[in-house]
Every structure is written in C-alpha cells, then in structure tokens.
Design a protein around this motif. Structure first.
Motif, PDB file in Angstrom:
ATOM      1  N   CYS A 162       0.950  -1.235  -0.080  1.00  0.00           N
ATOM      2  CA  CYS A 162       0.032   0.100   0.117  1.00  0.00           C
ATOM      3  C   CYS A 162       0.624   1.366  -0.049  1.00  0.00           C
ATOM      4  O   CYS A 162       0.562   2.176  -0.536  1.00  0.00           O
ATOM      5  N   TYR A 163       2.130   1.196   0.811  1.00  0.00           N
ATOM      6  CA  TYR A 163       2.750   2.405   0.733  1.00  0.00           C
ATOM      7  C   TYR A 163       3.304   2.631  -0.440  1.00  0.00           C
ATOM      8  O   TYR A 163       3.508   3.800  -0.948  1.00  0.00           O
ATOM      9  N   LYS A 164       3.716   1.766  -1.408  1.00  0.00           N
ATOM     10  CA  LYS A 164       4.174   1.942  -2.873  1.00  0.00           C
ATOM     11  C   LYS A 164       3.169   1.965  -3.817  1.00  0.00           C
ATOM     12  O   LYS A 164       3.331   1.793  -5.249  1.00  0.00           O
ATOM     13  N   SER A 165       1.808   2.013  -3.470  1.00  0.00           N
ATOM     14  CA  SER A 165       0.716   1.751  -4.236  1.00  0.00           C
ATOM     15  C   SER A 165       0.614   3.137  -5.018  1.00  0.00           C
ATOM     16  O   SER A 165       1.278   4.214  -4.955  1.00  0.00           O
ATOM     17  N   GLU A 166      -0.198   3.130  -6.228  1.00  0.00           N
ATOM     18  CA  GLU A 166      -0.455   4.334  -6.977  1.00  0.00           C
ATOM     19  C   GLU A 166      -0.747   5.520  -6.170  1.00  0.00           C
ATOM     20  O   GLU A 166      -0.411   6.795  -6.573  1.00  0.00           O
ATOM     21  N   LYS A 167      -1.785   5.225  -5.155  1.00  0.00           N
ATOM     22  CA  LYS A 167      -2.371   6.224  -4.649  1.00  0.00           C
ATOM     23  C   LYS A 167      -1.408   7.330  -3.655  1.00  0.00           C
ATOM     24  O   LYS A 167      -1.526   8.500  -3.233  1.00  0.00           O
ATOM     25  N   HIS A 168      -0.322   6.405  -3.353  1.00  0.00           N
ATOM     26  CA  HIS A 168       0.757   7.113  -2.510  1.00  0.00           C
ATOM     27  C   HIS A 168       2.067   7.263  -3.169  1.00  0.00           C
ATOM     28  O   HIS A 168       3.216   7.521  -2.581  1.00  0.00           O
ATOM     29  N   LEU A 169       2.255   6.986  -4.509  1.00  0.00           N
ATOM     30  CA  LEU A 169       3.415   6.872  -5.325  1.00  0.00           C
ATOM     31  C   LEU A 169       4.153   8.295  -5.206  1.00  0.00           C
ATOM     32  O   LEU A 169       5.350   8.298  -4.861  1.00  0.00           O
ATOM     33  N   THR A 170       3.615   9.391  -5.361  1.00  0.00           N
ATOM     34  CA  THR A 170       4.174  10.724  -5.418  1.00  0.00           C
ATOM     35  C   THR A 170       4.844  10.828  -4.181  1.00  0.00           C
ATOM     36  O   THR A 170       6.055  11.309  -3.950  1.00  0.00           O
ATOM     37  N   CYS A 171       4.228  10.606  -2.745  1.00  0.00           N
ATOM     38  CA  CYS A 171       4.748  10.762  -1.492  1.00  0.00           C
ATOM     39  C   CYS A 171       6.095   9.891  -1.241  1.00  0.00           C
ATOM     40  O   CYS A 171       7.057  10.166  -0.881  1.00  0.00           O
ATOM     41  N   SER A 172       5.913   8.583  -1.675  1.00  0.00           N
ATOM     42  CA  SER A 172       6.871   7.495  -1.433  1.00  0.00           C
ATOM     43  C   SER A 172       8.048   7.790  -2.090  1.00  0.00           C
ATOM     44  O   SER A 172       9.034   7.832  -1.572  1.00  0.00           O
ATOM     45  N   GLU A 173       7.971   8.177  -3.434  1.00  0.00           N
ATOM     46  CA  GLU A 173       9.123   8.446  -4.349  1.00  0.00           C
ATOM     47  C   GLU A 173      10.106   9.684  -3.870  1.00  0.00           C
ATOM     48  O   GLU A 173      10.958   9.617  -3.851  1.00  0.00           O
ATOM     49  N   SER A 174       9.045  10.605  -3.405  1.00  0.00           N
ATOM     50  CA  SER A 174       9.690  11.673  -2.955  1.00  0.00           C
ATOM     51  C   SER A 174      10.601  11.251  -1.512  1.00  0.00           C
ATOM     52  O   SER A 174      11.523  11.908  -1.342  1.00  0.00           O
ATOM     53  N   LEU A 224       9.829  -4.541   4.304  1.00  0.00           N
ATOM     54  CA  LEU A 224      10.573  -4.231   5.462  1.00  0.00           C
ATOM     55  C   LEU A 224       9.704  -3.682   6.466  1.00  0.00           C
ATOM     56  O   LEU A 224       9.929  -3.428   7.427  1.00  0.00           O
ATOM     57  N   GLY A 225       8.252  -3.595   6.067  1.00  0.00           N
ATOM     58  CA  GLY A 225       7.259  -2.968   7.060  1.00  0.00           C
ATOM     59  C   GLY A 225       7.249  -1.675   7.051  1.00  0.00           C
ATOM     60  O   GLY A 225       6.352  -1.039   6.214  1.00  0.00           O
ATOM     61  N   ASN A 226       7.918  -1.083   8.134  1.00  0.00           N
ATOM     62  CA  ASN A 226       7.974   0.521   7.998  1.00  0.00           C
ATOM     63  C   ASN A 226       9.193   1.070   7.394  1.00  0.00           C
ATOM     64  O   ASN A 226      10.143   0.519   7.385  1.00  0.00           O
ATOM     65  N   PRO A 227       8.484   2.028   6.333  1.00  0.00           N
ATOM     66  CA  PRO A 227       9.698   2.574   5.629  1.00  0.00           C
ATOM     67  C   PRO A 227      10.764   3.615   6.673  1.00  0.00           C
ATOM     68  O   PRO A 227      11.721   3.724   6.313  1.00  0.00           O
ATOM     69  N   ASP A 228      10.417   3.655   7.853  1.00  0.00           N
ATOM     70  CA  ASP A 228      11.640   4.294   8.792  1.00  0.00           C
ATOM     71  C   ASP A 228      12.772   3.417   8.785  1.00  0.00           C
ATOM     72  O   ASP A 228      13.582   4.038   9.494  1.00  0.00           O
ATOM     73  N   ASP A 229      12.491   2.078   8.451  1.00  0.00           N
ATOM     74  CA  ASP A 229      13.730   1.285   8.492  1.00  0.00           C
ATOM     75  C   ASP A 229      14.590   1.746   7.569  1.00  0.00           C
ATOM     76  O   ASP A 229      15.864   1.539   7.980  1.00  0.00           O
ATOM     77  N   ILE A 230      14.438   2.280   6.523  1.00  0.00           N
ATOM     78  CA  ILE A 230      15.524   2.931   5.701  1.00  0.00           C
ATOM     79  C   ILE A 230      16.415   3.736   6.432  1.00  0.00           C
ATOM     80  O   ILE A 230      17.511   3.795   6.194  1.00  0.00           O
ATOM     81  N   GLU A 231      15.687   4.781   7.415  1.00  0.00           N
ATOM     82  CA  GLU A 231      16.580   5.534   7.992  1.00  0.00           C
ATOM     83  C   GLU A 231      17.760   4.911   9.007  1.00  0.00           C
ATOM     84  O   GLU A 231      19.002   5.199   9.251  1.00  0.00           O
TER      85      GLU A 231
END
Length: 378
Positions: free
Chosen positions: A38-50, A85-92
């Motif tokens: 869902c985080y990488k879905s079309e609805k959220h694509l602009t925010c996630s890529e940014s 990875l679950g939460n994208p905060d994991d990238i940090e």
C-alpha cells in the motif's frame, strides 16, 4: 461511547486500500497504511518516491560520498523495493549504519559478504584447476568474469609481465673490492637457470665464423618478442611454433652478416606472420630488449642474459619435443570447460619434431660458443 469506538476503528483502517487494519503511519503525509504494498501503491506513489529521493539526497549531502557509498545506497533502495520491510522508517536505520567512511555495518547481501573473503575461499585450492576456482566464485563474480571476456577487457586486469633482463647494475667509479654484490645476485636468481653444455672445443675443431654472433642475435630477437607476446607465460608447443615462424636462423638456417639486419629480419617476419598481430611500437620494444639482453646485468657478467635466454629457449623446445604429439582427451568435460572451451592448438601448423630436435642442438652449440667466446657483436 459507540461514536468513539467508530472513530477509533476508522483510524485503524488503511487509508490507502480502505480494507485492512493499519499498522503504520507515513512520516511525510501522516496517512495510515497496512503494508509496504500500500505504501508503494499508485495512491501514495508521489509521496513514497519523494521520500526515497529525499533520503538519498540527505545522506549524500551529509557524506562526501565516493562511488562505493553510492553503490551501497542504491543497494539499500533495491532492498526497500524488493523486500517487505514493514515500516519505511527502517530505511533511516539502514542509512545510519553507514559510517563516516561510507561503509555499511551490515552486509547488503550474501555475495558482498563472500566477496570480502575471496582470498580465504581460494587459499587452499589448486590454482591450476579452473573448475575448482570457478566453483569458488559467487554468481556476481562469475557474471563479472563473463562480461570481461565478452568485452575483451581481460587484459586490463592481468598485470604486465616484467622481463628479468631489464635489471642492470649501476656502474660506480670507485667500488669496494670486498663488498658483495647482493642486489645483482638476487636479480640473477630470478633469471632462468643456465643449461650445462659441453665445451666448444669438444663440439668442433673448426674456427668459429663471425656470423655465429649475428645468428645468435636473430635467435634472441625471436625469443624476446615471443616471450613478451605471451606476457611471460609460454606454452611449449605454441611458443616453439611462434619462435620458428619469425626466426630465420632456426627455421631455415639463414645466416646473417650484421646484428642490426639479424634483428630487423625478425621484425619483418612478425609483420607478415599469419599467427601474430603486432605493431611498430611492439617491435621497437623487441629491438630494445635484444640490446638489454646483450648488455647483460653488469660489466663482469655481460654474457649472462644471453645464456639465460638461450637456456630458457632450450627448455621450451625440449618440452615441445615431448608434448607436441600429445592430444588431450575432450571427454568428460567439466562445467567450466564446457562453458569456456580450453585453448587449443588447432590454429597452429603441425610442429616438425625432427626440426625441433635440430634446433635444440643448435641452441646448445650457441650456448657453448658464448661460454667460450662471449657475445659481443661489435
């Protein structure tokens, strides 16, 4: 009470798929969502890529990133895309594992971890066994090797052979007669060992012709060119074939009356040979090599390099004599052999073993001559 419960339930529903219960909250737009899909879905694509872009830019700005750091950053983003990875905060958290030198504390994948201990993987292997070495490589290492072959760039990773005849002792005006010349002794130990031959007077009672020295120069030129051509690694049969193809004295008993003509004859044969691809620059190096060999390592050992070169050539011809007719079986090929067919001698003309035997005797004759008369061509 029921209104509060309804409000809580609505907050727990994923704001992107509106179906599953939310588990996470986007750190940028604060939308609740249930999974990485869902985080990488079309609805959220602009925010996630940014988000990913900003993370990379911030990290690169905080470090003076080299190429290795950038590569690791790309690998991290690939993991974010390919793994849940679950939460994208994991990238940090992963970005924080990059230390000030741009190195990741955690291995990006198993291949990277194994690449570090390549030396350990091959230290107990027989380095002459290509299949054992091939099996010790990771998939990425094998792909890289194949890419180098396809691009013709293998030569770029092979160190250039340094001829042993390039060392010359520096002459001093005043020298201690009791001082041992250890540097020269060490250098000579790296040269081909000398072949023992009979005394020249035991071979013939005829006065030697002045042409012998010029003929030897022709042989040395063919040897020097062939040795460099194969980067110091000479197959006996192939090396013998190449030497004979450019050495008029050994191949057809041609005699020379001048050292420069004797060396130039080899250069001309190299240019017209169907086996050899060369240029004027390489031939100029060959001519200089002959001069260096004739010069010797020092004033008192002027003939040593000549004898070492002819001794090495004697061994090459001797090995070719015994292995020229041996054919290796093509049965039971291993994985490596099937993928990379073994270098064959099919492109070479048939080697005349009787001629090789005569050449061995001629080389012994030249060695004996140098032992008695030296090799000063002027």
């Amino acid at each position: 009470m029921s209104e509060q419960t309804s409000e809580v339930n609505s907050q727990n529903i994923c704001g992107l798929c509106n179906e599953k219960s939310s588990k996470y909250c986007c750190p940028r737009c604060n939308v609740f969502y249930c999974s990485l899909d869902c985080y990488k879905s079309e609805k959220h694509l602009t925010c996630s890529e940014s988000f990913y872009k900003d993370c990379v830019n911030e990290e690169l700005a905080s470090h003076q990133a080299d190429d290795e750091s950038k590569r690791k950053m790309i690998e991290i983003l690939k993991r974010m895309q390919n793994e849940d990875l679950g939460n994208p905060d994991d990238i940090e958290e992963m970005l924080q594992n990059l230390d000030k030198n741009g190195e990741d504390d955690e291995p990006i994948d198993s291949d990277d971890e194994e690449e570090i201990d390549l030396h350990d993987r091959i230290k107990d292997l027989n380095l002459d066994d290509p299949d054992a070495l091939w099996n010790a490589l990771t998939t990425d290492e094998r792909n890289e090797f194949e890419a180098l072959l396809n691009q013709g760039d293998v030569g770029s990773i092979i160190p250039q052979w340094q001829p042993w005849w390039m060392y010359h002792k520096e002459e001093k005006l005043v020298e201690d007669v009791d001082e041992k010349d250890k540097p020269t002794e060490d250098r000579l130990a790296d040269c081909p060992s000398l072949v023992k031959v009979p005394k020249f007077t035991d071979l013939t009672t005829v006065k030697p012709s002045p042409a012998i020295r010029f003929n030897i120069a022709n042989v040395l030129a063919a040897y020097a060119f062939t040795t460099r051509y194969f980067n110091g690694e000479i197959d006996p049969v192939e090396g013998t074939t190449y030497v004979l193809s450019v050495c008029g004295n050994l191949e057809s008993n041609t005699n020379f009356e001048d050292p420069a003509i004797a060396v130039e004859a080899v250069a001309q044969k190299c240019l017209v040979s169907e086996l050899i691809e060369t240029d004027e620059a390489s031939l100029k190096v060959m001519k200089d090599d002959v001069f260096q060999i004739l010069k010797g390592p020092s004033k008192d050992k002027k003939s040593f390099y000549c004898k070492a070169a002819l001794s090495h050539l004697h061994r090459i011809f001797s090995e070719a004599k015994t292995s020229g007719k041996q054919n290796k079986s093509a049965n039971n090929k291993s994985n490596f052999s099937r993928k990379f067919p073994e270098h064959t001698r099919e492109h070479l003309p048939n080697l005349d073993i009787s001629k090789v035997k005569k050449c061995i005797k001629k080389i012994e004759f030249y060695l004996s001559f140098i032992e008695s008369y030296g090799q000063e061509t002027e």
